[in-house]
Design a protein around this motif. Sequence first.
Motif, PDB file in Angstrom:
ATOM      1  N   GLY A  51     -24.362   2.663  22.739  1.00  0.00           N
ATOM      2  CA  GLY A  51     -24.383   2.231  21.345  1.00  0.00           C
ATOM      3  C   GLY A  51     -23.489   3.089  20.471  1.00  0.00           C
ATOM      4  N   THR A  52     -23.488   4.406  20.738  1.00  0.00           N
ATOM      5  CA  THR A  52     -22.614   5.304  19.983  1.00  0.00           C
ATOM      6  C   THR A  52     -21.147   5.008  20.278  1.00  0.00           C
ATOM      7  OG1 THR A  52     -24.282   7.050  19.974  1.00  0.00           O
ATOM      8  CG2 THR A  52     -22.000   7.716  19.574  1.00  0.00           C
ATOM      9  N   LEU A  53     -20.826   4.785  21.551  1.00  0.00           N
ATOM     10  CA  LEU A  53     -19.452   4.437  21.914  1.00  0.00           C
ATOM     11  C   LEU A  53     -19.031   3.128  21.256  1.00  0.00           C
ATOM     12  CD1 LEU A  53     -19.278   5.392  25.706  1.00  0.00           C
ATOM     13  CD2 LEU A  53     -17.911   6.377  23.863  1.00  0.00           C
ATOM     14  N   ALA A  54     -19.945   2.152  21.213  1.00  0.00           N
ATOM     15  CA  ALA A  54     -19.626   0.886  20.569  1.00  0.00           C
ATOM     16  C   ALA A  54     -19.383   1.069  19.081  1.00  0.00           C
ATOM     17  CB  ALA A  54     -20.768  -0.114  20.794  1.00  0.00           C
ATOM     18  N   ALA A  55     -20.209   1.903  18.440  1.00  0.00           N
ATOM     19  CA  ALA A  55     -20.038   2.170  17.009  1.00  0.00           C
ATOM     20  C   ALA A  55     -18.702   2.860  16.745  1.00  0.00           C
ATOM     21  CB  ALA A  55     -21.195   3.017  16.487  1.00  0.00           C
ATOM     22  N   PHE A  56     -18.355   3.846  17.589  1.00  0.00           N
ATOM     23  CA  PHE A  56     -17.074   4.532  17.423  1.00  0.00           C
ATOM     24  C   PHE A  56     -15.908   3.596  17.745  1.00  0.00           C
ATOM     25  CE2 PHE A  56     -18.835   9.082  17.984  1.00  0.00           C
ATOM     26  CZ  PHE A  56     -18.912   9.232  16.606  1.00  0.00           C
ATOM     27  N   SER A  57     -16.146   2.603  18.600  1.00  0.00           N
ATOM     28  CA  SER A  57     -15.098   1.628  18.885  1.00  0.00           C
ATOM     29  C   SER A  57     -14.779   0.805  17.640  1.00  0.00           C
ATOM     30  CB  SER A  57     -15.530   0.703  20.030  1.00  0.00           C
ATOM     31  OG  SER A  57     -15.670   1.421  21.236  1.00  0.00           O
ATOM     32  N   THR A  58     -15.807   0.436  16.876  1.00  0.00           N
ATOM     33  CA  THR A  58     -15.549  -0.285  15.623  1.00  0.00           C
ATOM     34  C   THR A  58     -14.826   0.625  14.639  1.00  0.00           C
ATOM     35  OG1 THR A  58     -17.658   0.275  14.525  1.00  0.00           O
ATOM     36  CG2 THR A  58     -17.639  -1.643  15.969  1.00  0.00           C
ATOM     37  N   PHE A  59     -15.121   1.931  14.693  1.00  0.00           N
ATOM     38  CA  PHE A  59     -14.390   2.891  13.865  1.00  0.00           C
ATOM     39  C   PHE A  59     -12.917   2.895  14.246  1.00  0.00           C
ATOM     40  CE2 PHE A  59     -13.044   7.315  12.890  1.00  0.00           C
ATOM     41  CZ  PHE A  59     -13.310   7.316  11.536  1.00  0.00           C
ATOM     42  N   ALA A  60     -12.649   2.868  15.562  1.00  0.00           N
ATOM     43  CA  ALA A  60     -11.258   2.871  16.037  1.00  0.00           C
ATOM     44  C   ALA A  60     -10.537   1.576  15.693  1.00  0.00           C
ATOM     45  CB  ALA A  60     -11.228   3.102  17.554  1.00  0.00           C
ATOM     46  N   VAL A  61     -11.271   0.462  15.585  1.00  0.00           N
ATOM     47  CA  VAL A  61     -10.667  -0.821  15.227  1.00  0.00           C
ATOM     48  C   VAL A  61      -9.938  -0.723  13.891  1.00  0.00           C
ATOM     49  CG1 VAL A  61     -11.266  -3.140  14.391  1.00  0.00           C
ATOM     50  CG2 VAL A  61     -12.115  -2.348  16.590  1.00  0.00           C
ATOM     51  N   LEU A 123     -10.230  -5.151   7.705  1.00  0.00           N
ATOM     52  CA  LEU A 123      -9.696  -5.220   6.341  1.00  0.00           C
ATOM     53  C   LEU A 123      -9.652  -3.839   5.706  1.00  0.00           C
ATOM     54  CD1 LEU A 123     -11.461  -8.466   5.047  1.00  0.00           C
ATOM     55  CD2 LEU A 123      -9.076  -8.186   5.760  1.00  0.00           C
ATOM     56  N   GLN A 124     -10.654  -3.008   5.989  1.00  0.00           N
ATOM     57  CA  GLN A 124     -10.618  -1.620   5.519  1.00  0.00           C
ATOM     58  C   GLN A 124      -9.364  -0.919   6.025  1.00  0.00           C
ATOM     59  OE1 GLN A 124     -14.013   0.733   6.694  1.00  0.00           O
ATOM     60  NE2 GLN A 124     -14.681   0.926   4.586  1.00  0.00           N
ATOM     61  N   GLY A 125      -9.091  -1.093   7.310  1.00  0.00           N
ATOM     62  CA  GLY A 125      -7.930  -0.444   7.902  1.00  0.00           C
ATOM     63  C   GLY A 125      -6.628  -0.913   7.304  1.00  0.00           C
ATOM     64  N   VAL A 126      -6.515  -2.211   7.032  1.00  0.00           N
ATOM     65  CA  VAL A 126      -5.304  -2.739   6.394  1.00  0.00           C
ATOM     66  C   VAL A 126      -5.109  -2.106   5.020  1.00  0.00           C
ATOM     67  CG1 VAL A 126      -4.237  -4.815   5.416  1.00  0.00           C
ATOM     68  CG2 VAL A 126      -5.333  -4.915   7.663  1.00  0.00           C
ATOM     69  N   GLY A 127      -6.204  -2.009   4.246  1.00  0.00           N
ATOM     70  CA  GLY A 127      -6.106  -1.417   2.910  1.00  0.00           C
ATOM     71  C   GLY A 127      -5.690   0.034   2.943  1.00  0.00           C
ATOM     72  N   LEU A 128      -6.318   0.819   3.816  1.00  0.00           N
ATOM     73  CA  LEU A 128      -5.974   2.233   3.894  1.00  0.00           C
ATOM     74  C   LEU A 128      -4.578   2.435   4.461  1.00  0.00           C
ATOM     75  CD1 LEU A 128      -6.923   5.074   3.331  1.00  0.00           C
ATOM     76  CD2 LEU A 128      -7.861   5.169   5.637  1.00  0.00           C
ATOM     77  N   GLY A 129      -4.132   1.501   5.311  1.00  0.00           N
ATOM     78  CA  GLY A 129      -2.791   1.617   5.868  1.00  0.00           C
ATOM     79  C   GLY A 129      -1.706   1.638   4.811  1.00  0.00           C
ATOM     80  N   GLY A 130      -1.963   0.997   3.673  1.00  0.00           N
ATOM     81  CA  GLY A 130      -0.976   1.000   2.605  1.00  0.00           C
ATOM     82  C   GLY A 130      -1.146   2.128   1.608  1.00  0.00           C
ATOM     83  N   GLU A 131      -2.226   2.909   1.764  1.00  0.00           N
ATOM     84  CA  GLU A 131      -2.561   3.889   0.735  1.00  0.00           C
ATOM     85  C   GLU A 131      -1.943   5.258   0.948  1.00  0.00           C
ATOM     86  OE1 GLU A 131      -3.988   6.005  -2.384  1.00  0.00           O
ATOM     87  OE2 GLU A 131      -4.021   3.833  -2.127  1.00  0.00           O
ATOM     88  N   GLY A 132      -2.213   5.867   2.103  1.00  0.00           N
ATOM     89  CA  GLY A 132      -1.848   7.269   2.289  1.00  0.00           C
ATOM     90  C   GLY A 132      -0.377   7.553   2.064  1.00  0.00           C
ATOM     91  N   ALA A 133       0.492   6.802   2.742  1.00  0.00           N
ATOM     92  CA  ALA A 133       1.930   7.026   2.611  1.00  0.00           C
ATOM     93  C   ALA A 133       2.409   6.704   1.205  1.00  0.00           C
ATOM     94  CB  ALA A 133       2.685   6.178   3.636  1.00  0.00           C
ATOM     95  N   GLY A 134       1.909   5.597   0.635  1.00  0.00           N
ATOM     96  CA  GLY A 134       2.363   5.194  -0.694  1.00  0.00           C
ATOM     97  C   GLY A 134       2.015   6.202  -1.767  1.00  0.00           C
ATOM     98  N   LEU A 384     -13.418   8.615  19.838  1.00  0.00           N
ATOM     99  CA  LEU A 384     -13.709   7.857  21.053  1.00  0.00           C
ATOM    100  C   LEU A 384     -13.359   8.666  22.296  1.00  0.00           C
ATOM    101  CD1 LEU A 384     -14.722   5.042  21.918  1.00  0.00           C
ATOM    102  CD2 LEU A 384     -12.331   4.298  21.974  1.00  0.00           C
ATOM    103  N   ILE A 385     -12.175   9.294  22.309  1.00  0.00           N
ATOM    104  CA  ILE A 385     -11.762  10.116  23.447  1.00  0.00           C
ATOM    105  C   ILE A 385     -12.697  11.310  23.608  1.00  0.00           C
ATOM    106  CG2 ILE A 385      -9.952  11.670  24.290  1.00  0.00           C
ATOM    107  CD1 ILE A 385      -7.899   9.752  23.067  1.00  0.00           C
ATOM    108  N   ALA A 386     -13.021  11.959  22.480  1.00  0.00           N
ATOM    109  CA  ALA A 386     -13.904  13.126  22.531  1.00  0.00           C
ATOM    110  C   ALA A 386     -15.282  12.755  23.070  1.00  0.00           C
ATOM    111  CB  ALA A 386     -14.026  13.748  21.145  1.00  0.00           C
ATOM    112  N   THR A 387     -15.824  11.616  22.613  1.00  0.00           N
ATOM    113  CA  THR A 387     -17.132  11.175  23.094  1.00  0.00           C
ATOM    114  C   THR A 387     -17.085  10.860  24.581  1.00  0.00           C
ATOM    115  OG1 THR A 387     -17.680  10.251  20.924  1.00  0.00           O
ATOM    116  CG2 THR A 387     -18.965   9.462  22.787  1.00  0.00           C
ATOM    117  N   ALA A 388     -16.023  10.206  25.026  1.00  0.00           N
ATOM    118  CA  ALA A 388     -15.879   9.872  26.447  1.00  0.00           C
ATOM    119  C   ALA A 388     -15.752  11.137  27.299  1.00  0.00           C
ATOM    120  CB  ALA A 388     -14.668   8.970  26.645  1.00  0.00           C
TER     121      ALA A 388
END
Length: 437
Positions: A51-61, A123-134, A384-388
Amino acid sequence: MPSSSTPHHRKVALATLVGTTLEWYDFMLYGTASALIFGKQFFPTLSPAAGTLAAFSTFAVGFGARPIGGLLFGHFGDRIGRKITLVVSLFLMGVSTLLIGLVPSYGSIGFWAPTLLVTLRLLQGVGLGGEGAGAVVLSMENAPRGRLNRYASFPQMGTPAGLILANAIFLGTSALLPDSAFLSWGWRIPFLFSAILVIVGLWIRLGIAESADYAEIVQRGEVASFPLRDALRVGAARLLLILFAAISTSAVVYIFMVFTLNYGTKALGFSRDFLLLGVIVSAVVWCATMPGWGSLADRYGTRRIFLAGTAALTVWCAVYFPLLNTGNRAVAFLALLGMGVTLPISHSVGGIIIAELFPPSVRYSGTSLIVQASVVLGGGLAPLIATALWTAGSTSAAVTCYIVAVCALSAISTAVLMRALPNRAAQAQTSTPVSVR
């Protein structure tokens, strides 16, 4: 001599800081919930470890979506302007986070619960993708002469500031509610609270002017028709050097902010509140010291400070988990605090060493490309890598080897970078002042 700042300079710095703080609040909130909540709420049919790996997988998404957002917003940031692009990215991020707080649990709607969670995470990832560099580009292009790194460190401060805010509200909500209530519905409160923060961020960001450099590009008719294509012309060798140099900070940030919470509670028996408090205190040190490191970079050189910071981070990563593994709360707190001391050195100037590689007409696209690639390869997969690695070996030794190796790669790449490439930003800062329009 450095030129004095003006109300305009300070307003732009505040706008980038507030915007990135709110964006990282949303993103880090998800990371904390992934470590502590989402496994039980959205993947209850799996074992605790799965379950933790699955949750971190959604984080990686979300990190998989960040390059899409980076390329999309980078293109329009170079085509139609920095300001409007950053407003849209903030709005998208905020709405996605608000809706995550409203997604029913697996027990209510079954399969659709994790499906909706993953969609909103994208959608969160798309939004943040435009933020940091800009945000870095906007701050950089409006910095007073001689204070480039100090002003460009303000959007970088949004990472620890957002972490502080997210964990403080998460910790406060957890402390005010019984565990059963918090795990059932109380965890949604911090996500819903983001609606207020986004309104404030949009109000501030709408009140600033367009980037001075971009206004000059438009005036001269030099807007690129295909910015990413032109950005790639700097060459594969330069792009790879910058990518490898930037990768370590991202990896360590997410090991520190996300994996530590899961590892510390499950493997070491520390309480959730103790770890959250330790991360918050460390993030306060991290955030408060960044302008100072930016000022030192203005004086001694961006890449020298970045290399020194990467070397310090390598050393601390080697002792971080051994200190945590003592099980002693005081020693564990020292381990967390050490991250707060070493991370800001390289992180404060991390955006500049990337942005300086690209000319203004393609700076948003080029910077977004490298930032998002480094975040995906360094940060998105790190928990994800660290947990694995931890699950496979039942110890943290492999995790330590992993993050030390990543830091060493960045240090070597930075050293090569210092010898091979000119510092475009430093040359620009010592030749002509940045105009303000």
